[in-house]
Design a protein around this motif. Structure first.
Motif, PDB file in Angstrom:
ATOM      1  N   LEU A 161       5.508  -9.520  -0.766  1.00 55.00           N
ATOM      2  CA  LEU A 161       5.985  -8.639   0.057  1.00 55.00           C
ATOM      3  C   LEU A 161       4.155  -7.672   0.738  1.00 55.00           C
ATOM      4  CD1 LEU A 161       8.028  -5.876  -2.280  1.00 55.00           C
ATOM      5  CD2 LEU A 161       8.459  -7.718   0.188  1.00 55.00           C
ATOM      6  N   THR A 162       4.757  -7.193   2.495  1.00 56.31           N
ATOM      7  CA  THR A 162       2.688  -7.554   2.458  1.00 56.31           C
ATOM      8  C   THR A 162       2.822  -5.740   2.103  1.00 56.31           C
ATOM      9  OG1 THR A 162       4.288  -6.173   4.454  1.00 56.31           O
ATOM     10  CG2 THR A 162       3.875  -8.296   4.819  1.00 56.31           C
ATOM     11  N   PRO A 163       1.178  -5.534   1.913  1.00 52.80           N
ATOM     12  CA  PRO A 163       0.738  -4.473   1.753  1.00 52.80           C
ATOM     13  C   PRO A 163       1.770  -3.144   2.575  1.00 52.80           C
ATOM     14  CG  PRO A 163      -0.949  -5.934   2.161  1.00 52.80           C
ATOM     15  CD  PRO A 163       0.283  -6.525   2.519  1.00 52.80           C
ATOM     16  N   ASN A 164       2.176  -2.847   3.567  1.00 53.58           N
ATOM     17  CA  ASN A 164       2.100  -2.123   4.674  1.00 53.58           C
ATOM     18  C   ASN A 164       3.961  -1.675   4.093  1.00 53.58           C
ATOM     19  OD1 ASN A 164       0.137  -1.421   5.494  1.00 53.58           O
ATOM     20  ND2 ASN A 164       0.688  -2.731   7.758  1.00 53.58           N
ATOM     21  N   HIS A 165       4.675  -2.553   4.478  1.00 52.23           N
ATOM     22  CA  HIS A 165       6.179  -2.745   3.506  1.00 52.23           C
ATOM     23  C   HIS A 165       6.086  -2.197   1.995  1.00 52.23           C
ATOM     24  CE1 HIS A 165      10.099  -3.523   3.498  1.00 52.23           C
ATOM     25  NE2 HIS A 165       9.744  -4.675   2.059  1.00 52.23           N
ATOM     26  N   LEU A 166       5.517  -2.702   0.860  1.00 57.50           N
ATOM     27  CA  LEU A 166       4.883  -2.321   0.133  1.00 57.50           C
ATOM     28  C   LEU A 166       4.933  -0.704  -0.135  1.00 57.50           C
ATOM     29  CD1 LEU A 166       5.394  -2.944  -3.792  1.00 57.50           C
ATOM     30  CD2 LEU A 166       2.818  -3.369  -3.230  1.00 57.50           C
ATOM     31  N   ALA A 167       3.989  -0.299   0.812  1.00 58.11           N
ATOM     32  CA  ALA A 167       3.106   0.840   0.708  1.00 58.11           C
ATOM     33  C   ALA A 167       4.687   1.923   0.825  1.00 58.11           C
ATOM     34  CB  ALA A 167       1.577   1.637   1.473  1.00 58.11           C
ATOM     35  N   ARG A 168       5.431   1.555   2.011  1.00 59.81           N
ATOM     36  CA  ARG A 168       6.248   2.329   2.402  1.00 59.81           C
ATOM     37  C   ARG A 168       7.561   2.492   1.461  1.00 59.81           C
ATOM     38  NH1 ARG A 168       5.253  -0.334   6.956  1.00 59.81           N
ATOM     39  NH2 ARG A 168       7.192  -1.766   6.696  1.00 59.81           N
ATOM     40  N   ARG A 169       7.487   1.277   0.582  1.00 60.94           N
ATOM     41  CA  ARG A 169       8.694   0.867  -0.152  1.00 60.94           C
ATOM     42  C   ARG A 169       9.000   2.383  -1.546  1.00 60.94           C
ATOM     43  NH1 ARG A 169      13.583   0.253   0.258  1.00 60.94           N
ATOM     44  NH2 ARG A 169      13.418  -0.442  -2.227  1.00 60.94           N
ATOM     45  N   TRP A 227      -6.009   1.283  -7.698  1.00 63.09           N
ATOM     46  CA  TRP A 227      -5.053   0.409  -6.992  1.00 63.09           C
ATOM     47  C   TRP A 227      -5.487   0.243  -5.106  1.00 63.09           C
ATOM     48  CZ3 TRP A 227      -3.113  -4.175  -9.663  1.00 63.09           C
ATOM     49  CH2 TRP A 227      -3.111  -4.111 -10.389  1.00 63.09           C
ATOM     50  N   THR A 228      -5.281  -0.279  -5.083  1.00 67.35           N
ATOM     51  CA  THR A 228      -4.904  -0.225  -3.154  1.00 67.35           C
ATOM     52  C   THR A 228      -3.236  -1.237  -2.971  1.00 67.35           C
ATOM     53  OG1 THR A 228      -5.359  -2.374  -2.793  1.00 67.35           O
ATOM     54  CG2 THR A 228      -7.041  -0.654  -2.620  1.00 67.35           C
ATOM     55  N   ALA A 229      -2.930  -1.126  -2.177  1.00 70.32           N
ATOM     56  CA  ALA A 229      -1.234  -1.432  -1.948  1.00 70.32           C
ATOM     57  C   ALA A 229      -1.581  -3.078  -1.840  1.00 70.32           C
ATOM     58  CB  ALA A 229      -1.192  -1.471  -0.495  1.00 70.32           C
ATOM     59  N   GLN A 230      -2.942  -3.574  -1.700  1.00 73.73           N
ATOM     60  CA  GLN A 230      -3.008  -4.821  -1.431  1.00 73.73           C
ATOM     61  C   GLN A 230      -2.805  -5.725  -2.800  1.00 73.73           C
ATOM     62  OE1 GLN A 230      -3.326  -7.652   1.518  1.00 73.73           O
ATOM     63  NE2 GLN A 230      -3.039  -8.747  -0.154  1.00 73.73           N
ATOM     64  N   GLN A 231      -3.262  -4.303  -3.291  1.00 72.66           N
ATOM     65  CA  GLN A 231      -3.935  -5.305  -4.611  1.00 72.66           C
ATOM     66  C   GLN A 231      -2.193  -5.271  -5.904  1.00 72.66           C
ATOM     67  OE1 GLN A 231      -6.581  -2.885  -6.165  1.00 72.66           O
ATOM     68  NE2 GLN A 231      -8.132  -3.762  -5.536  1.00 72.66           N
ATOM     69  N   LEU A 232      -1.949  -4.339  -5.455  1.00 74.19           N
ATOM     70  CA  LEU A 232       0.091  -3.861  -5.857  1.00 74.19           C
ATOM     71  C   LEU A 232       0.603  -5.029  -5.307  1.00 74.19           C
ATOM     72  CD1 LEU A 232       0.201  -0.677  -6.294  1.00 74.19           C
ATOM     73  CD2 LEU A 232      -0.132  -1.180  -7.214  1.00 74.19           C
ATOM     74  N   ALA A 233       0.424  -5.605  -3.865  1.00 78.89           N
ATOM     75  CA  ALA A 233       1.040  -6.768  -3.450  1.00 78.89           C
ATOM     76  C   ALA A 233       0.987  -8.037  -4.131  1.00 78.89           C
ATOM     77  CB  ALA A 233       0.966  -6.626  -2.089  1.00 78.89           C
ATOM     78  N   ASP A 234      -0.501  -7.998  -4.580  1.00 81.47           N
ATOM     79  CA  ASP A 234      -0.827  -9.841  -5.158  1.00 81.47           C
ATOM     80  C   ASP A 234      -0.119  -9.450  -6.085  1.00 81.47           C
ATOM     81  OD1 ASP A 234      -2.203 -10.449  -2.922  1.00 81.47           O
ATOM     82  OD2 ASP A 234      -4.275  -9.187  -3.334  1.00 81.47           O
TER      83      ASP A 234
END
Length: 182
Positions: free
Chosen positions: A120-128, A103-110
């Motif tokens: 959520l944006t991928p960067n914000h999701l990754a930080r959270r 998984w990537t942060a983009q895929q998790l956000a999608d």
């Protein structure tokens, strides 16, 4: 004109509060404003000494006169609650564990947007997720997935032969980097 007149008990409490190890610097400055006002300093003189505006000194002196020492510390800052709740993090964890993919942060956000309607944006999701100590599978940064297993086994056998002191079969004198002796 605002002026503070402290009792001996209040002076002792002021002394104790200013020396507390966990006190915030801004609160210490406010306590200093109260101490200086009690010592007879004017608001303009306190403002110059502490390098703040007179308006600010006047505000905190008024706060102290109205609410005492409890009015001086900073109040907790309440921000907007995150829409990424612990329930959603648990759902993400379950999805990542059940699937056998990376998984990537983009895929998790999608996935969150599709399944739960939370964008959520991928960067914000990754930080959270990092703050929540959540780790998701990422692709490896190695080349082992591109290696030919037969060639790896052959080279490993050559290495073991070389370690025993014999020259491996696959090596020839043409590949030797040792200069020819005269």
């Amino acid at each position: 004109m605002y002026r503070v007149h402290l009792t001996e008990a209040q002076r002792a409490e002021l002394h104790q509060r200013t020396r507390a190890p966990q006190i915030m610097p801004r609160t210490r400055d406010r306590l200093e404003m109260v101490r200086l006002s009690d010592a007879g300093w004017s608001i303009p003189k306190i403002a110059v000494h502490l390098r703040v505006s007179e308006k600010r000194v006047r505000f905190w002196i008024k706060q102290f006169l109205a609410g005492g020492f409890e009015a001086l510390p900073d109040q907790p800052h309440v921000g907007q609650q995150s829409r990424l709740t612990p329930t959603l993090i648990a759902a993400l964890q379950q999805e990542v564990e059940q699937s056998q993919r990376t998984w990537t942060a983009q895929q998790l956000a999608d996935w969150l947007a599709e399944q739960h309607g939370l964008r959520l944006t991928p960067n914000h999701l990754a930080r959270r997720l990092k703050r929540a100590r959540f780790s998701y599978k990422r692709t490896e940064r190695g080349l082992t997935h591109k290696q030919d297993p037969e060639k790896v086994a052959e080279r490993q056998a050559d290495l073991e032969t070389a370690e025993r002191g014999a020259q491996p079969v696959g090596w020839t004198s043409a590949t030797s980097t040792k200069p020819a002796s005269p």
